[in-house]
Design an enzyme around this catalytic site. Structure first.
Site, PDB file in Angstrom:
ATOM      1  N   MET A   1       0.698  -2.898  12.030  1.00  0.00           N
ATOM      2  CA  MET A   1       0.133  -3.844  13.037  1.00  0.00           C
ATOM      3  C   MET A   1      -0.108  -3.571  14.447  1.00  0.00           C
ATOM      4  O   MET A   1       0.080  -4.493  15.418  1.00  0.00           O
ATOM      5  CB  MET A   1       0.625  -5.138  12.703  1.00  0.00           C
ATOM      6  CG  MET A   1       0.745  -5.788  11.325  1.00  0.00           C
ATOM      7  SD  MET A   1      -1.030  -5.891  10.568  1.00  0.00           S
ATOM      8  CE  MET A   1      -1.497  -7.385  11.064  1.00  0.00           C
ATOM      9  N   ARG A   2       0.276  -2.351  14.774  1.00  0.00           N
ATOM     10  CA  ARG A   2       0.144  -1.986  15.950  1.00  0.00           C
ATOM     11  C   ARG A   2      -0.933  -0.996  16.186  1.00  0.00           C
ATOM     12  O   ARG A   2      -1.597  -0.252  15.427  1.00  0.00           O
ATOM     13  CB  ARG A   2       1.449  -1.241  16.554  1.00  0.00           C
ATOM     14  CG  ARG A   2       2.562  -1.925  16.530  1.00  0.00           C
ATOM     15  CD  ARG A   2       2.905  -2.731  17.937  1.00  0.00           C
ATOM     16  NE  ARG A   2       4.024  -3.508  17.847  1.00  0.00           N
ATOM     17  CZ  ARG A   2       4.364  -4.303  18.687  1.00  0.00           C
ATOM     18  NH1 ARG A   2       3.685  -4.239  19.861  1.00  0.00           N
ATOM     19  NH2 ARG A   2       5.381  -5.159  18.512  1.00  0.00           N
TER      20      ARG A   2
ATOM     21  N   ASN B   1      -6.894   4.838   8.234  1.00  0.00           N
ATOM     22  CA  ASN B   1      -6.355   3.376   8.143  1.00  0.00           C
ATOM     23  C   ASN B   1      -7.112   2.452   6.830  1.00  0.00           C
ATOM     24  O   ASN B   1      -8.134   3.064   6.533  1.00  0.00           O
ATOM     25  CB  ASN B   1      -6.561   2.803   9.610  1.00  0.00           C
ATOM     26  CG  ASN B   1      -6.053   1.232   9.441  1.00  0.00           C
ATOM     27  OD1 ASN B   1      -4.992   0.727   8.815  1.00  0.00           O
ATOM     28  ND2 ASN B   1      -6.948   0.252  10.003  1.00  0.00           N
TER      29      ASN B   1
ATOM     30  N   ASN C   1       0.898  -1.192   0.019  1.00  0.00           N
ATOM     31  CA  ASN C   1       0.092  -0.151   0.068  1.00  0.00           C
ATOM     32  C   ASN C   1       0.953   1.117  -0.035  1.00  0.00           C
ATOM     33  O   ASN C   1       0.541   2.331  -0.527  1.00  0.00           O
ATOM     34  CB  ASN C   1      -1.026  -0.062   1.228  1.00  0.00           C
ATOM     35  CG  ASN C   1      -2.139  -0.999   0.986  1.00  0.00           C
ATOM     36  OD1 ASN C   1      -3.032  -0.333   0.160  1.00  0.00           O
ATOM     37  ND2 ASN C   1      -2.271  -2.132   1.370  1.00  0.00           N
TER      38      ASN C   1
ATOM     39  N   HIS D   1      -8.801  -1.191   5.855  1.00  0.00           N
ATOM     40  CA  HIS D   1      -8.950  -2.459   6.501  1.00  0.00           C
ATOM     41  C   HIS D   1      -9.259  -3.213   5.306  1.00  0.00           C
ATOM     42  O   HIS D   1     -10.144  -2.878   4.412  1.00  0.00           O
ATOM     43  CB  HIS D   1     -10.036  -2.553   7.397  1.00  0.00           C
ATOM     44  CG  HIS D   1     -10.195  -3.843   7.949  1.00  0.00           C
ATOM     45  ND1 HIS D   1      -9.352  -4.058   9.102  1.00  0.00           N
ATOM     46  CD2 HIS D   1     -11.074  -4.612   7.838  1.00  0.00           C
ATOM     47  CE1 HIS D   1      -9.852  -5.387   9.281  1.00  0.00           C
ATOM     48  NE2 HIS D   1     -10.813  -5.736   8.683  1.00  0.00           N
TER      49      HIS D   1
HETATM   50  C1  GRF Z   1      -3.238  -4.790   4.002  1.00  0.00           C
HETATM   51  O1  GRF Z   1      -4.251  -5.675   3.503  1.00  0.00           O
HETATM   52  C2  GRF Z   1      -3.988  -3.783   4.978  1.00  0.00           C
HETATM   53  O2  GRF Z   1      -5.399  -3.511   4.436  1.00  0.00           O
HETATM   54  C3  GRF Z   1      -3.754  -4.511   6.192  1.00  0.00           C
HETATM   55  O3  GRF Z   1      -2.500  -4.959   5.846  1.00  0.00           O
HETATM   56  C4  GRF Z   1      -2.157  -5.325   4.716  1.00  0.00           C
HETATM   57  C5  GRF Z   1      -0.892  -4.613   4.358  1.00  0.00           C
HETATM   58  O4  GRF Z   1      -0.152  -4.839   3.176  1.00  0.00           O
HETATM   59  N1  GRF Z   1      -4.120  -3.276   7.165  1.00  0.00           N
HETATM   60  P1  GRF Z   1       0.826  -3.961   2.793  1.00  0.00           P
HETATM   61  O5  GRF Z   1       1.987  -4.090   3.977  1.00  0.00           O
HETATM   62  O6  GRF Z   1       0.705  -2.784   2.531  1.00  0.00           O
HETATM   63  O7  GRF Z   1       1.508  -4.810   1.570  1.00  0.00           O
END
Ligand code: GRF
Length: 206
Positions: A95-96, A112, A14, A114
């Protein structure tokens, strides 16, 4: 032009989509800082490759979650040109949890993404949970982060049908592809000043 600080923990696809959208002039923004909650996140390399300053925090730093957030606030507030700080904090696979120091420093300015249609399938395994449940439609949600995990005001959503022939892997791929389109588009709405959060916590795009 808006100044972004991006929080990551992993592969950073992303983040890459945002970098690419800026490079293609689809997104009128700059990324001033990338903070990773993991020193081995591949996303750090993606940022460094294009000259974005990065900070990698270790597990030890997060033993004191509030102190970790205070550190992030300090760095975000002095990033960018003239060290004036970023306008928005963008969570991209972070992830926090973001806690009170960050939430107070950037009220309604932490965004964020999701990989499911909130409020369904909150948590770290949105895609797998939706697939296992057998829903026929899933999708992607962009929302404000607040003190309730995955429960902040929804900014945008995009849906997708789960096909009979989908397996978890193909679904994951299609969800990620959708994220990579939606996230830069939503950030561009912020750049255009079109995102309005009402007191009833509903978000309008003007
Ligand atoms: C994505 O699917 C996002 O929606 C979730 O974690 C993933 C992250 O992927 N929260 P990346 O690190 O952007 O490849």
């Amino acid at each position: 032009m808006i100044k972004l600080g991006v929080l990551i923990s992993g592969s950073g696809t992303n983040l890459q989509a945002i970098i690419d959208a800026i490079a293609d002039n689809r997104l009128d923004a700059s990324i001033e800082l990338v903070v990773s909650s993991r020193p081995d996140a591949y996303g750090i390399k993606r940022a460094r490759d294009v000259g974005i300053p990065t900070i990698a925090l270790s597990k030890e730093v997060y033993r004191e979650p509030l102190a970790a957030d205070r550190l992030i606030v300090q760095e975000m507030k002095q990033a960018g040109p003239g060290r004036h700080g970023v306008d928005y904090v963008v969570m991209a696979g972070y992830m926090r949890m973001v806690r009170q120091p960050l939430l107070e420093a950037f009220p309604n300015r932490i965004i964020n993404i999701h990989p499911a249609l909130l409020p369904a399938f909150i948590g770290a395994h949105g895609i797998a949970d939706a697939f296992a449940y057998g829903v026929k439609i899933t999708g992607v949600t962009v929302h404000f982060a607040n003190e309730n995990y995955d429960r902040g005001p929804i900014i945008a959503q995009r849906t997708m049908e789960i096909a009979e022939e989908d397996n978890l892997e193909s679904l994951e791929q299609r969800i990620h592809d959708l994220e990579h389109v939606l996230y830069p588009e939503v950030l561009q709405l912020f750049a255009e000043g079109r995102v309005v959060l009402s007191p009833d916590r509903k978000v309008q795009i003007r």
